[in-house]
Design a protein around this motif. Structure first.
Motif, PDB file in Angstrom:
ATOM      1  N   SER A 222      21.482   4.131  33.865  1.00  0.00           N
ATOM      2  CA  SER A 222      20.169   3.521  34.059  1.00  0.00           C
ATOM      3  C   SER A 222      19.306   3.779  32.829  1.00  0.00           C
ATOM      4  O   SER A 222      19.415   4.827  32.193  1.00  0.00           O
ATOM      5  N   ALA A 368      18.841  -2.457  39.171  1.00  0.00           N
ATOM      6  CA  ALA A 368      19.822  -3.525  39.367  1.00  0.00           C
ATOM      7  C   ALA A 368      19.290  -4.436  40.462  1.00  0.00           C
ATOM      8  O   ALA A 368      18.467  -4.018  41.288  1.00  0.00           O
ATOM      9  N   HIS A 369      19.783  -5.676  40.472  1.00  0.00           N
ATOM     10  CA  HIS A 369      19.394  -6.609  41.531  1.00  0.00           C
ATOM     11  C   HIS A 369      20.499  -7.649  41.676  1.00  0.00           C
ATOM     12  O   HIS A 369      21.076  -8.101  40.674  1.00  0.00           O
ATOM     13  N   TYR A 391      29.478  -9.223  37.699  1.00  0.00           N
ATOM     14  CA  TYR A 391      28.830  -9.094  39.004  1.00  0.00           C
ATOM     15  C   TYR A 391      29.719  -9.673  40.108  1.00  0.00           C
ATOM     16  O   TYR A 391      29.805  -9.114  41.196  1.00  0.00           O
ATOM     17  N   GLY A 417      19.738  -2.511  44.933  1.00  0.00           N
ATOM     18  CA  GLY A 417      20.473  -2.231  43.698  1.00  0.00           C
ATOM     19  C   GLY A 417      21.298  -0.967  43.709  1.00  0.00           C
ATOM     20  O   GLY A 417      22.044  -0.699  42.759  1.00  0.00           O
ATOM     21  N   ILE A 420      25.114  -1.373  43.500  1.00  0.00           N
ATOM     22  CA  ILE A 420      25.487  -1.856  42.161  1.00  0.00           C
ATOM     23  C   ILE A 420      25.522  -0.694  41.179  1.00  0.00           C
ATOM     24  O   ILE A 420      26.480  -0.538  40.408  1.00  0.00           O
ATOM     25  N   ILE A 421      24.480   0.132  41.196  1.00  0.00           N
ATOM     26  CA  ILE A 421      24.411   1.262  40.268  1.00  0.00           C
ATOM     27  C   ILE A 421      25.471   2.307  40.590  1.00  0.00           C
ATOM     28  O   ILE A 421      26.103   2.892  39.689  1.00  0.00           O
ATOM     29  N   ASP A 424      28.692   1.004  39.183  1.00  0.00           N
ATOM     30  CA  ASP A 424      28.742   1.066  37.718  1.00  0.00           C
ATOM     31  C   ASP A 424      28.904   2.489  37.200  1.00  0.00           C
ATOM     32  O   ASP A 424      29.617   2.727  36.213  1.00  0.00           O
ATOM     33  N   SER A 466      25.558  -4.319  36.834  1.00  0.00           N
ATOM     34  CA  SER A 466      24.123  -4.315  36.545  1.00  0.00           C
ATOM     35  C   SER A 466      23.827  -4.771  35.125  1.00  0.00           C
ATOM     36  O   SER A 466      22.659  -4.931  34.758  1.00  0.00           O
TER      37      SER A 466
END
Length: 515
Positions: A222, A368-369, A391, A417, A420-421, A424, A466
């Protein structure tokens, strides 16, 4: 006349002897039982590798065998992880621990923890079953630091003892909050030579940098608070003459401290002094800050400001939004810009959503979104910095782990998010573990994993869901995509990707030289 019962039980010599013997036997049994209770340690175990610390009823420790730490929301995904771990052969896997406050009492944090665990498991399953038989295989374990990370020492001590057989711990992910206990936990782990991949830590001082390496072996997926602030400034083209800072004055919170510093730099030419509030020691408590925000809202009405930068945690952010929505100058429009803590408010039932859009716009820098890398009418997807394909791969894996064949893993929600994070960060850990595994070996040396971060760049970057994860020499993501998300009366709405450098990275994604 003597009582008949007394006569029958206690009168004769034989009866007295029998009664005395019975009483002595009972006393002896009671004494033995009491001594045993006093001298035998209380069984405080919850499951193998997990126990209740003295003075606490939380189950703290490390488990990859399906134990859910008595958190019902985690039951399904914990069992799914155990099934995947059960397929692995001893000596052919590396372990990655997910270090999180699994037993947090904050409803918002518990939801985020669940989503992060789901995302991490999706990547574990992909690494073991969809990566062309790359080695080593990956074993995932859950490591609980307790509510408020209060028991991090116990859990970190367990993890430090797991680098050898049979666990072969090679990385720790999770590391979700920029707090003092988390900082201490990262310090202990990295000093022990264990690689750490932070998921949602954004504090600038919980990172390595030029000339300073307080956390050798730490990487993050991040952006820092400074990068979030720069991305928001590029996105909003904010006029500092019409902007004001509202920030938490409570010391020791690395998230709010560094976000405040980043916003202060952006607003150096603002004519307004910051408005201060002091959150409770536990920032998830309501405290009395709502009273302060009512006063701040009144003061903002007397300024020419139209933009408010807010540096604080999500509970206080919600209180501030509610107070600003009830401001006396409703004819004045305000935009509130804040960091990734804003993502908590998407599911916060105490937020007065009626005020959103009625002259009050609230936007936050998300980590993230789900809409960031999906094309939509009127919105183009950047050509670099991430991709719809990456994605899409994540989405496919989330669907896979939710199937009967692999899951179920509990109710999944992508809008905050966290999945997703979590996915990742786990992908980054797996990437480093496999890059560090030399030819002819089944496992890398523990200390070699954290040495891989400078090479996670260029063509060796992680194609994250992300966005691209291109790390600099200090383990920090370079020019990471920052989705700007707006709170609405319904679901949070993705607005646009912003970039710390003002534009997407080049196709090479190579961080520039820094002094």
């Amino acid at each position: 006349m003597p009582h008949p019962l007394r006569y029958r039980v206690f009168y004769t010599t034989r009866q007295k002897i029998v009664t005395s013997a019975l009483v002595l036997a009972l006393l002896a049994c009671g004494t033995v039982y009491a001594v045993k209770r006093l001298t035998t340690p209380e069984d405080r175990s919850c499951a193998p590798g997990v126990a209740r610390p003295v003075g606490s009823e939380e189950c703290v420790g490390v488990s990859g065998d399906g134990f859910d730490f008595r958190v019902g929301e985690l039951t399904d995904v914990a069992r799914a992880i155990a099934r995947e771990n059960g397929k692995l052969t001893a000596g052919e896997y590396a372990t990655v621990a997910l270090l999180l406050p699994l037993t947090s009492t904050s409803p918002g944090l518990r939801t985020k923890v669940l989503h992060e665990v789901q995302g991490a498991f999706a990547q574990q399953y992909e690494a073991n079953n969809r990566s062309n038989s790359q080695v080593p295989k990956i074993r995932l374990v859950l490591a609980n630091t307790g509510n408020g990370n209060a028991h991090w020492r116990t859990t970190v001590a367990d993890l430090k003892a797991m680098t050898g057989a049979p666990h072969h711990l090679r990385a720790v992910s999770g590391i979700a909050t920029s707090s003092t206990p988390v900082r201490q936990a990262v310090t202990e782990l990295t000093r022990a030579g264990i690689a750490v991949v932070g998921t949602t830590i954004t504090a600038d001082d919980l990172a390595n940098g030029p000339g300073r390496t307080p956390f050798p072996g730490l990487a993050r997926v991040s952006p820092t608070n400074s990068d979030e602030a720069k991305a928001l400034a590029h996105f909003g083209r904010v006029d500092a003459a019409k902007a004001v800072l509202v920030h938490d004055a409570r010391a020791g919170d690395h998230y709010t401290d560094t976000l405040k510093n980043a916003f202060s730099t952006l607003l150096a030419s603002s004519p307004y002094q910051p408005h201060l509030f002091t959150s409770p020691k536990d920032p998830t408590d309501e405290g009395t800050t709502a009273n302060t925000f009512r006063q701040i809202a009144l003061l903002l009405c007397t300024t020419r400001a139209d933009t408010v930068f807010f540096a604080g945690r999500h509970t206080q952010l919600r209180q501030f939004i509610n107070a600003l929505g009830a401001r006396g100058c409703t004819h004045r429009a305000f935009t509130v810009l804040t960091g990734d803590e804003g993502s908590y408010l998407g599911a916060d039932g105490r937020l007065d959503r009626r005020v959103l859009g009625a002259g009050l716009t609230v936007r936050y820098a998300a980590l993230a979104h789900p809409d960031a890398w999906r094309a939509a009418p009127g919105r183009t997807v950047p050509k670099t910095g991430g991709s719809p394909a990456a994605y899409g791969r994540f989405l496919s894996m989330m669907n896979t782990i939710a199937s009967r064949e692999v899951g179920p893993v509990g109710r999944s929600e992508l809008s905050d998010g966290q999945s997703i994070i979590g996915y990742d960060a786990m992908a980054t850990a797996v990437h480093a573990i496999r890059q560090a595994t030399v030819q002819g070996e089944r496992l890398p040396a523990p200390e070699d994993v954290g040495l891989q971060w400078p090479q996670v760049t260029g063509s060796l970057r992680v194609e994250g869901a992300s966005g691209w994860i291109c790390l600099d020499n200090h383990g920090n993501p370079y020019n990471k995509a920052v989705p700007v998300v707006e709170l609405t009366r319904g679901e949070p709405r993705f607005v646009q990707i912003a970039w710390p450098e003002g534009k997407p990275p080049t196709g090479e994604c190579l961080p520039p030289r820094k002094p």
